[in-house]
Design a protein around this motif. Structure first.
Motif, PDB file in Angstrom:
ATOM      1  N   UNK A   1       0.843  -1.194   0.000  1.00  0.00           N
ATOM      2  CA  UNK A   1       0.000   0.000   0.000  1.00  0.00           C
ATOM      3  C   UNK A   1       0.880   1.245   0.000  1.00  0.00           C
TER       4      UNK A   1
ATOM      5  N   UNK B   1       1.547  10.216  -4.306  1.00  0.00           N
ATOM      6  CA  UNK B   1       0.197  10.714  -4.583  1.00  0.00           C
ATOM      7  C   UNK B   1      -0.017  12.035  -3.836  1.00  0.00           C
TER       8      UNK B   1
ATOM      9  N   UNK C   1      -4.814   2.950  -6.602  1.00  0.00           N
ATOM     10  CA  UNK C   1      -5.698   1.920  -7.173  1.00  0.00           C
ATOM     11  C   UNK C   1      -6.428   1.095  -6.113  1.00  0.00           C
TER      12      UNK C   1
ATOM     13  N   UNK D   1       1.961   1.867  -3.396  1.00  0.00           N
ATOM     14  CA  UNK D   1       0.906   2.398  -4.243  1.00  0.00           C
ATOM     15  C   UNK D   1       0.611   3.855  -3.925  1.00  0.00           C
ATOM     16  N   UNK D   2       0.962   4.282  -2.718  1.00  0.00           N
ATOM     17  CA  UNK D   2       0.610   5.640  -2.324  1.00  0.00           C
ATOM     18  C   UNK D   2       1.750   6.631  -2.479  1.00  0.00           C
TER      19      UNK D   2
ATOM     20  N   UNK E   1     -10.275   4.298 -14.386  1.00  0.00           N
ATOM     21  CA  UNK E   1      -8.937   4.005 -14.886  1.00  0.00           C
ATOM     22  C   UNK E   1      -8.064   5.252 -14.967  1.00  0.00           C
TER      23      UNK E   1
ATOM     24  N   UNK F   1      -6.580   6.693 -11.753  1.00  0.00           N
ATOM     25  CA  UNK F   1      -5.398   5.989 -11.281  1.00  0.00           C
ATOM     26  C   UNK F   1      -4.201   6.300 -12.167  1.00  0.00           C
TER      27      UNK F   1
END
Lengths: 514, 410
Positions: A350, A357, A410, A353-354, A400, A403
């Motif tokens: 996670x 951002x 996501x 993924x972050x 989509x 992201x």
């Protein structure tokens, strides 16, 4: 069948009510002997009703004048032309042998139309006239005839659009109350099936039927419902949803306290369990009361499929309900407050993924949740042809590209869409709507206090749920006080042999077999 | 009137929520990516400190001015480097060039107190160190020989560090173990953490050696062992044991001694027993351990204490060198294998106990626990001079081995 037939059969109590509601006085106003006087009087009452037709005809053979009054679009033209006009003008004879006050009785006996009623009171013709009957006045006669000739331009019985089943019966309620009662009577052919009529709304004069089975349903509960309905003071009841709000006792609760459905099989099952059903004319959705929390997880198909499969699906529904409320909040609390509770590889995933951002998780979550709500609302209201476009725009384009653009993690997209899916699995739409609000409350709680907040908010919801009741039956009656037999048709669905008794809390006599 | 009341209630309910969110900010809210996940800690002996204290921390990243104490330990924390876009499903970084990329960030600070060093990490690290995902602590032999309680005390007290954090001792520098670049795993710490999961395959490594166990051993004042690890650039090997007596390391146990020691401590979860075939010389028979259960009871006669090590085990034949021999398929030979295995195992266990008694005098077999539990009155008499009695204890080993089947030979 005609709705009025029902209350005529039952006596005058509810019949008078219509006229009382409308005229606010119980004085009896006799009809005039002269056609002209009656005509003028009607013209004053219905001054603004340009669609009201006054038709004067006279009998060719006997030279008696008649006045027919009706709303042109509400009556069956065939009945009027063939059975009434033709008969009055050409066929009827024999007036000369009778006194003028006997005319109406004579016509009533000879007209080839069923269920004609004879009245002498001006006030009692107004209700039937408004509901689509033809009123016949005869010169020199103090009686008027109410001739039922309503058109039957209602839609025919079709499969339910909101609750579909695969193996179940494919008929569903329509707008007409009588057809609906008929659908129930067809299933429960029992003289104990009681039907009580009410007429509510000063302007709408809506017919409402309260159905229950005498001997199974508890008198207390029925009395409570009857009292609630009869004390309603409202000018209009247009749909069952309005009635629902008027009779439920916790108006600000998120949880529905009656269950609306248009499936006659579901309603019949509820009746046999000892619940009451309220049908409102003009709405295909009847209300079941009292309800418990567990009923919102039952779908009609549960009773048409095999036990183990159904029970598994039921449990999946409970899991989905819980996750539709808690999943986004748990995600937020776990990642932002307690990453130590995640397994290390997941925490690192996670994190990966972050990384980079721009927005905090909370903003991402609220943004995506908001987008989903918009998409759902948009697709519910749009015409079918455009509805698919919404799916493409929402799912592909937004999901989509958000992201891809590096705006949203996501995983958030997965969490939000899983949550939305979990909501769709709930069989009752009203109930599924409540979960959306509950979810928002949970997200706020998780954002402010983490898991601690989720637990506190969850407890508040639980306390609220256990405190509300639906017509004397507690909302969580199925789970508390605990009894294994209550779980047979709530958490799971036991084979039919084992659940053929109605719930104890609903029954007059505990051992009544259904 | 009614409407105003409603608005009041609404305000009453919503205001606290908004105040909580907007004014105080969110309590303890830290985004998942803004924490520094410490996966491993290495504790080494510090190099001799520079003579001039005033230069400390001015030029050398690893040094800091200490409030108290001296540069005794070199603490290294390992933080994973998660590059931007590494896990993004679309676009972003692809596989190219990853091999040369550093996967972890190993920061070292010299100091005495770990907590002071921990706070000093924040002078170099823009993510607050977060210890809830701490997996391993590697201690170098030098540190272990001087005693591990001093440097580990904070780990035992801190609420973030989990009790399941595994401890290892390495004869080489502890930092060099963390700097291993594993072939498959991303980070050396995770690689190392998963090694003891193989305990079902081999009994040559100690496995119940986490902080919780350490804390229990230290506080009940028993001796213990920690796994020995050695490392190359890409590999770590965990086998053998470091023996600790009264919190200080006293020496090493080899792989086979560790294996026998685990039998005594009833720690065998799996593994093998290799014997010479009783039917032919120079032919080997390999048995796989299915189940094992060992009890240790003191047997006290007069003043003599004998430790009774009794056990039961079932095994399977997994490998026989010469399959042309009849005995390889004969179920009657299973009992004979069992007898041979019993003798081999019992001899090995006795030898290991003797070795530990003579060389280290450390009661890693927890005989004292057994005596305390099953003969408390005797324990009260001998507990003050236990370390004098321990090397003189005699042991009686009796482990029944039942070989169940010959395996399937096609």
């Amino acid at each position: 069948m005609d709705s009025r037939n029902f209350f005529r059969r039952k006596g005058s109590a509810s019949k008078i009510k219509i006229h009382l509601n409308r005229n606010k006085s119980d004085e009896i106003e006799p009809l005039s002997l002269s056609l002209k006087d009656n005509l003028n009087k009607l013209k004053t009452t219905f001054e603004h009703c340009e669609d009201l037709v006054y038709r004067k005809v006279s009998s060719k053979k006997s030279n008696v004048d008649f006045l027919l009054v009706y709303f042109g679009e509400m009556i069956e033209k065939n009945t009027l032309n063939n059975n009434i006009l033709k008969y009055l003008i050409h066929d009827i004879d024999g007036f000369s042998k009778r006194k003028s006050y006997e005319y109406s009785k004579f016509i009533k006996a000879s007209l080839p139309v069923s269920n004609i009623e004879e009245v002498t009171d001006y006030n009692s013709i107004i209700g039937p006239l408004l509901s689509g009957d033809i009123i016949l006045f005869t010169e020199d006669c103090y009686c008027a005839l109410i001739i039922p000739a309503k058109t039957s331009d209602e839609r025919s019985i079709a499969p339910s659009a909101t609750e579909r089943t695969i193996r179940g019966p494919q008929d569903a309620f329509v707008e007409n109350i009588n057809k609906n009662i008929h659908l129930i009577r067809k299933r429960i052919q029992d003289p104990n099936l009681a039907v009580e009529f009410f007429t509510l709304g000063h302007s709408t004069n809506t017919n409402i039927a309260l159905l229950y089975i005498k001997g199974i349903a508890k008198n207390d509960i029925i009395n409570k419902i009857r009292l609630k309905i009869s004390t309603i003071d409202s000018s209009s009841i247009l749909a069952s949803a309005q009635l629902e709000q008027l009779i439920e006792s916790h108006k600000w609760s998120l949880f529905p306290q009656t269950l609306a459905t248009d499936r006659p099989d579901k309603l019949s099952r509820s009746l046999l369990e000892g619940r009451a059903v309220i049908i409102v004319n003009g709405t295909p959705f009847a209300l079941i009361a009292p309800v418990t929390f567990a009923m919102f997880f039952n779908s009609s198909d549960d009773y048409f499929e095999r036990t183990i499969v159904t029970s598994t699906i039921r449990i999946v529904r409970y899991i989905c309900f819980i996750s539709s409320i808690f999943l986004p909040a748990l995600y937020l609390a776990m990642t932002s407050y307690h990453p130590g509770m995640l397994p290390t590889p997941l925490a690192l995933y996670i994190t990966g993924a972050r990384v980079g951002l721009p927005f905090p998780s909370l903003v991402e979550l609220v943004f995506m949740q908001f987008t989903t709500e918009v998409l759902i609302e948009a697709s519910v209201r749009l015409p079918k042809a455009i509805g698919q476009t919404v799916g493409i725009v929402g799912g592909l384009v937004i999901g989509q590209s958000v992201v891809q653009a590096g705006l949203v993690n996501p995983l958030i997209v997965i969490v939000v869409s899983l949550t939305a899916l979990a909501t769709f699995i709930l069989p009752v739409y009203t109930f599924a709507l409540s979960t959306r609000i509950l979810r928002a409350i949970m997200i706020i709680a998780a954002a402010t206090f983490g898991l601690y907040g989720i637990v506190i908010a969850g407890l508040f919801i639980l306390i609220h749920m256990s405190s509300i009741e639906s017509f004397g039956i507690r909302y969580l009656e199925d789970f508390s006080p605990y009894s294994l037999s209550k779980l047979k048709d709530t958490l799971i669905k036991a084979p039919h042999q084992y659940i053929n008794r109605a719930p104890e809390y609903l029954n007059e006599k505990n051992n009544d077999e259904v | 009137m009614k409407k105003q009341g409603f608005i009041k209630v609404l305000l009453f309910l919503t205001t606290p929520v908004f105040i909580l969110i907007l004014v105080t900010g969110c309590w303890d809210y830290v985004e998942i990516e803004s924490r520094g996940y410490v996966l491993g800690i290495a504790i080494d002996k510090a190099n001799p400190s520079p003579s001039k204290d005033e230069y400390l921390s001015k030029r050398d990243m690893d040094l800091m001015e200490l409030m108290e104490g001296r540069q005794k330990y070199a603490y290294t924390i390992q933080i994973p480097i998660i590059p931007r876009g590494l896990i993004k499903p679309y676009g972003g970084a692809t596989g190219g060039g990853e091999a040369t990329q550093k996967r972890t960030w190993d920061l070292t600070v010299l100091g005495h107190s770990f907590f002071e060093a921990n706070r000093e990490f924040s002078t170099k690290l823009d993510y607050p160190p977060f210890y809830e995902h701490l997996k391993v602590i590697v201690i170098s032999e030098e540190v272990a020989r001087e005693g591990i309680t001093e440097s580990l005390d904070m780990m035992l007290r801190d609420h973030e560090v989990r009790r399941r954090t595994r401890l290892f001792v390495s004869p080489q520098s502890a930092k060099s173990v963390l700097e291993v670049v594993p072939n498959i795993d991303d980070y050396a710490s995770l690689y190392l953490e998963k090694l003891p999961h193989n305990v079902h395959k081999t009994s040559r490594m100690s496995h119940i050696t986490d902080l919780g166990q350490l804390s229990q051993n230290i506080h009940s004042q028993v001796d213990f062992g920690l796994p020995r690890i050695i490392a190359t650039d890409t590999e770590i090997k965990s086998a053998g044991t470091a023996i600790f007596k009264e919190g200080k390391m006293v020496g090493w146990l080899g792989e086979l001694d560790t294996y026998h020691g685990k039998w005594v401590r009833d720690g065998v979860e799996g593994g093998i027993l290799l014997i010479e075939s009783p039917f032919a010389k120079d032919e080997l028979v390999c048995l796989q351990i299915n189940t094992s259960k060992v009890n240790v009871r003191p047997d006290i006669k007069d003043d003599r204490i004998t430790m009774n090590i009794k056990g039961k085990s079932t095994m399977t034949v997994v490998e026989v060198n010469n399959i042309m021999q009849d005995y390889a398929f004969d179920s009657e030979s299973l009992d004979i294998f069992g007898q041979a295995a019993k003798k081999k195992l019992e001899d090995g266990i006795k030898e290991t106990i003797k070795y530990v008694q003579e060389n280290y005098g450390a009661d890693v077999f927890h005989f004292n626990v057994a005596i305390q539990r099953y003969a408390p009155s005797t324990w009260d008499k001998i507990k003050d001079n236990w370390y004098e009695i321990f090397p003189t204890l005699s042991v009686d080993v009796n482990i029944d081995i039942k070989v169940l089947d010959t395996g399937l030979v096609k």
